[in-house]
Design a protein around this motif. Structure first.
Motif, PDB file in Angstrom:
ATOM      1  N   UNK A 105      68.832  94.540  37.798  1.00 32.47           N
ATOM      2  CA  UNK A 105      66.725  94.125  38.518  1.00 32.47           C
ATOM      3  C   UNK A 105      66.719  92.756  38.512  1.00 32.47           C
ATOM      4  N   UNK A 106      66.920  92.521  37.482  1.00 32.55           N
ATOM      5  CA  UNK A 106      66.822  91.183  36.419  1.00 32.55           C
ATOM      6  C   UNK A 106      67.654  90.181  36.772  1.00 32.55           C
ATOM      7  N   UNK A 107      68.314  90.404  37.149  1.00 35.86           N
ATOM      8  CA  UNK A 107      69.515  89.885  37.522  1.00 35.86           C
ATOM      9  C   UNK A 107      69.052  88.945  39.308  1.00 35.86           C
ATOM     10  N   UNK A 108      69.222  89.964  39.606  1.00 31.12           N
ATOM     11  CA  UNK A 108      68.892  89.776  40.992  1.00 31.12           C
ATOM     12  C   UNK A 108      67.694  89.179  41.766  1.00 31.12           C
ATOM     13  N   UNK A 109      66.596  89.839  40.845  1.00 31.90           N
ATOM     14  CA  UNK A 109      65.339  88.791  41.367  1.00 31.90           C
ATOM     15  C   UNK A 109      65.304  87.226  40.839  1.00 31.90           C
ATOM     16  N   UNK A 110      65.888  87.379  40.069  1.00 34.39           N
ATOM     17  CA  UNK A 110      66.352  85.882  39.528  1.00 34.39           C
ATOM     18  C   UNK A 110      67.452  85.084  40.628  1.00 34.39           C
ATOM     19  N   UNK A 111      68.913  85.786  41.366  1.00 35.82           N
ATOM     20  CA  UNK A 111      68.928  84.898  42.008  1.00 35.82           C
ATOM     21  C   UNK A 111      68.124  84.668  43.361  1.00 35.82           C
ATOM     22  N   UNK A 112      67.296  85.800  43.981  1.00 40.85           N
ATOM     23  CA  UNK A 112      66.512  85.744  44.952  1.00 40.85           C
ATOM     24  C   UNK A 112      65.291  85.031  45.161  1.00 40.85           C
ATOM     25  N   UNK A 113      64.840  84.568  43.615  1.00 41.88           N
ATOM     26  CA  UNK A 113      63.566  83.823  43.958  1.00 41.88           C
ATOM     27  C   UNK A 113      64.367  82.443  43.983  1.00 41.88           C
ATOM     28  N   UNK A 114      65.354  82.133  42.880  1.00 40.61           N
ATOM     29  CA  UNK A 114      65.717  81.101  43.245  1.00 40.61           C
ATOM     30  C   UNK A 114      66.291  79.984  44.588  1.00 40.61           C
ATOM     31  N   UNK A 115      66.588  81.187  45.085  1.00 43.19           N
ATOM     32  CA  UNK A 115      67.123  81.051  46.618  1.00 43.19           C
ATOM     33  C   UNK A 115      65.863  81.133  48.197  1.00 43.19           C
ATOM     34  N   UNK A 116      64.941  81.866  47.357  1.00 40.78           N
ATOM     35  CA  UNK A 116      63.588  81.312  48.361  1.00 40.78           C
ATOM     36  C   UNK A 116      62.937  80.528  48.122  1.00 40.78           C
ATOM     37  N   UNK A 151      53.724  85.279  41.099  1.00 41.52           N
ATOM     38  CA  UNK A 151      53.656  83.514  41.947  1.00 41.52           C
ATOM     39  C   UNK A 151      53.832  84.480  43.760  1.00 41.52           C
ATOM     40  N   UNK A 152      54.802  85.564  43.343  1.00 42.53           N
ATOM     41  CA  UNK A 152      55.139  85.542  45.359  1.00 42.53           C
ATOM     42  C   UNK A 152      53.783  86.690  45.455  1.00 42.53           C
ATOM     43  N   UNK A 153      52.684  87.574  45.028  1.00 44.02           N
ATOM     44  CA  UNK A 153      51.741  87.839  45.309  1.00 44.02           C
ATOM     45  C   UNK A 153      50.982  86.779  46.051  1.00 44.02           C
ATOM     46  N   UNK A 154      50.410  85.914  45.361  1.00 38.10           N
ATOM     47  CA  UNK A 154      49.337  85.140  45.417  1.00 38.10           C
ATOM     48  C   UNK A 154      49.903  83.749  45.942  1.00 38.10           C
ATOM     49  N   UNK A 155      51.239  83.259  45.800  1.00 35.38           N
ATOM     50  CA  UNK A 155      51.607  81.654  46.724  1.00 35.38           C
ATOM     51  C   UNK A 155      52.780  81.686  47.258  1.00 35.38           C
ATOM     52  N   UNK A 210      57.642  75.525  41.209  1.00 38.11           N
ATOM     53  CA  UNK A 210      57.079  76.697  40.206  1.00 38.11           C
ATOM     54  C   UNK A 210      57.671  78.016  40.641  1.00 38.11           C
ATOM     55  N   UNK A 211      58.457  78.355  41.570  1.00 34.09           N
ATOM     56  CA  UNK A 211      59.552  78.924  41.964  1.00 34.09           C
ATOM     57  C   UNK A 211      59.761  79.542  41.303  1.00 34.09           C
ATOM     58  N   UNK A 212      60.951  77.880  40.667  1.00 35.56           N
ATOM     59  CA  UNK A 212      61.368  78.169  40.257  1.00 35.56           C
ATOM     60  C   UNK A 212      61.964  78.359  38.501  1.00 35.56           C
ATOM     61  N   UNK A 213      60.278  77.890  38.101  1.00 38.35           N
ATOM     62  CA  UNK A 213      60.090  78.528  36.707  1.00 38.35           C
ATOM     63  C   UNK A 213      60.260  79.673  36.546  1.00 38.35           C
ATOM     64  N   UNK A 214      59.779  80.378  37.070  1.00 40.54           N
ATOM     65  CA  UNK A 214      59.386  81.481  37.762  1.00 40.54           C
ATOM     66  C   UNK A 214      60.829  83.114  37.684  1.00 40.54           C
ATOM     67  N   UNK A 215      61.640  81.805  38.093  1.00 41.97           N
ATOM     68  CA  UNK A 215      63.510  82.544  38.639  1.00 41.97           C
ATOM     69  C   UNK A 215      63.613  82.690  36.721  1.00 41.97           C
ATOM     70  N   UNK A 216      63.958  80.994  36.897  1.00 40.81           N
ATOM     71  CA  UNK A 216      64.422  81.177  35.247  1.00 40.81           C
ATOM     72  C   UNK A 216      64.106  82.377  34.341  1.00 40.81           C
ATOM     73  N   UNK A 217      63.114  82.354  34.031  1.00 35.22           N
ATOM     74  CA  UNK A 217      62.182  83.229  33.231  1.00 35.22           C
ATOM     75  C   UNK A 217      62.359  84.270  33.016  1.00 35.22           C
TER      76      UNK A 217
END
Length: 401
Positions: free
Chosen positions: A286-297, A234-238, A371-378
């Motif tokens: 790392x997983x938890x930080x990625x979750x929070x950053x993606x939700x904020x983004x 999601x991040x690289x392409x969208x 779409x980004x939130x779906x990726x985050x909660x995954x």
């Protein structure tokens, strides 16, 4: 005299930074530059030049990782059984040729066909290159070696998208597709000077067996990585599309810059942490930080927060993804590290492919932020699978050494 020679050989086996390792890392940087310079350009090219809808765009972008995913088991087997250097040279050269051919595609159908062929060469190139790199890394420095090798990916992600978007805006799409061709051919040139690693001898079955293509003990790690890689896709392409939708398209290059710096720094230091025995803790954080950053983004309209999310995502994913590769290599027999690296890329490719397909559909129906939130909660699901199944396997292997 004999004893001193023995000690010299023994110490040399512990040295990470040798000539071949340098060369394979720089060649990896060149090929990563080629791939990532064109990634943020492709969705814009499909919209502006081929005039396709977002749902169709997802299919066009997914063709590349989809075929790469299908070829991975075979590329792993080929890396284990064939001359890795020869295989790598052929695959990298083919990969370079497909960049200008992609630009020449006049229709979306032809575009997809060329990207399918491109995905085959990419799959073989990355698998054989990673297998060669692992063969140059001492066992006790496996985490650090993989971290340094994969940090070249981070450098590619720093400069690649920046150069790709800059060349597109400053010059043309033709120049944007010519740039990765040059970097790929430079990678091929460097690979000529790498010593072909000796294969570890093993009794090979007369007929192909299932474990020549797939590593059963790495199944849970594969599933966990697959879910985590969804976010990377999601991040690289969208992100370039998300930035355009939120009016922050002028910050897209800076986003990739900060993300790439985070990836680079994280990968250089996370390997050292892994070798010290803290891999499981590292993956959790790392997983938890990625979750929070993606939700904020997904929700922010602030340029400062937008750029900050890029840095946080780089740091977290830079620690997370190489850790999975280290786990898979540890779980594999030494004669089947090509299959282990193929498993790693299978998880990456399948996650990215799903993000491309679902991301385009969700964004068209509900918006790119959803779409980004779906990726985050995954990420939480991925972490649960890792703690329940993967971490015990990894600890068992370390305990048996």
């Amino acid at each position: 005299m004999k004893n001193s020679e023995y000690m010299k050989d023994k110490n040399s086996d512990k040295i990470l930074f040798k000539r071949d390792f340098y060369l394979i890392c720089i060649a990896n940087f060149c090929t990563c530059m080629a791939i990532y310079s064109v990634m943020p350009v492709l969705p814009l090219y499909l919209i502006d030049v081929l005039h396709c809808k977002e749902s169709v765009m997802g299919i066009g972008l997914a063709a590349f990782p989809l075929v790469a995913l299908a070829v991975r088991p075979f590329s792993g087997m080929m890396s284990d059984m064939m001359d890795c250097k020869r295989l790598l040279l052929i695959a990298t050269t083919c990969c370079a040729i497909f960049f200008p051919l992609t630009f020449m595609a006049a229709t979306i159908s032809l575009f997809i066909c060329i990207r399918l062929l491109h995905g085959i060469s990419f799959s073989i190139m990355t698998t054989s290159q990673a297998t060669m790199a692992v063969s140059f890394i001492p066992e006790k420095k496996l985490g650090m070696g993989i971290g340094v090798f994969s940090s070249m990916l981070s450098l590619g992600m720093i400069l690649g998208p920046m150069l790709g978007l800059y060349v597109t805006n400053k010059y043309s799409y033709a120049a944007a597709f010519g740039l990765p061709f040059v970097f790929s051919m430079l990678g091929t040139f460097l690979q000529l000077f790498i010593t072909s690693p000796q294969k570890i001898q093993a009794t090979k079955p007369r007929k192909p067996t299932w474990d020549m293509f797939f590593m059963p003990q790495g199944l849970y790690a594969l599933v966990s990585l697959f879910i985590a890689a969804f976010m990377l896709g999601m991040i690289s392409n969208y992100t370039s599309v998300l930035a355009r939708d939120t009016g922050m398209d002028s910050y897209a290059s800076a986003f990739f810059l900060l993300m790439g710096i985070g990836l680079l720094v994280s990968r250089l230091f996370s390997g050292y942490i892994v070798d010290k025995g803290y891999l499981v803790i590292l993956v959790c954080v790392a997983d938890l930080v990625a979750l929070g950053a993606a939700l904020l983004l997904a929700r922010t309209t602030s340029p400062v927060l937008f750029l900050g999310c890029g840095g946080l995502l780089g740091i977290s994913l830079g620690a997370l993804l190489p850790s999975y590769q280290t786990v898979l290599v540890y779980l594999a027999d030494k004669t089947k590290r090509g299959v282990a690296n193929a498993m790693y890329f299978i998880g990456m490719d399948s996650g990215i492919c799903l993000s491309l397909l679902i991301g385009g559909i969700i964004s068209q129906s509900l918006g790119m932020d959803i779409a980004y939130m779906v990726a985050a909660w995954g990420q939480l699901v991925s972490l649960g699978i890792f703690l329940k199944f993967v971490a015990p396997q990894y600890r068992a292997v370390l305990g048996s050494e």
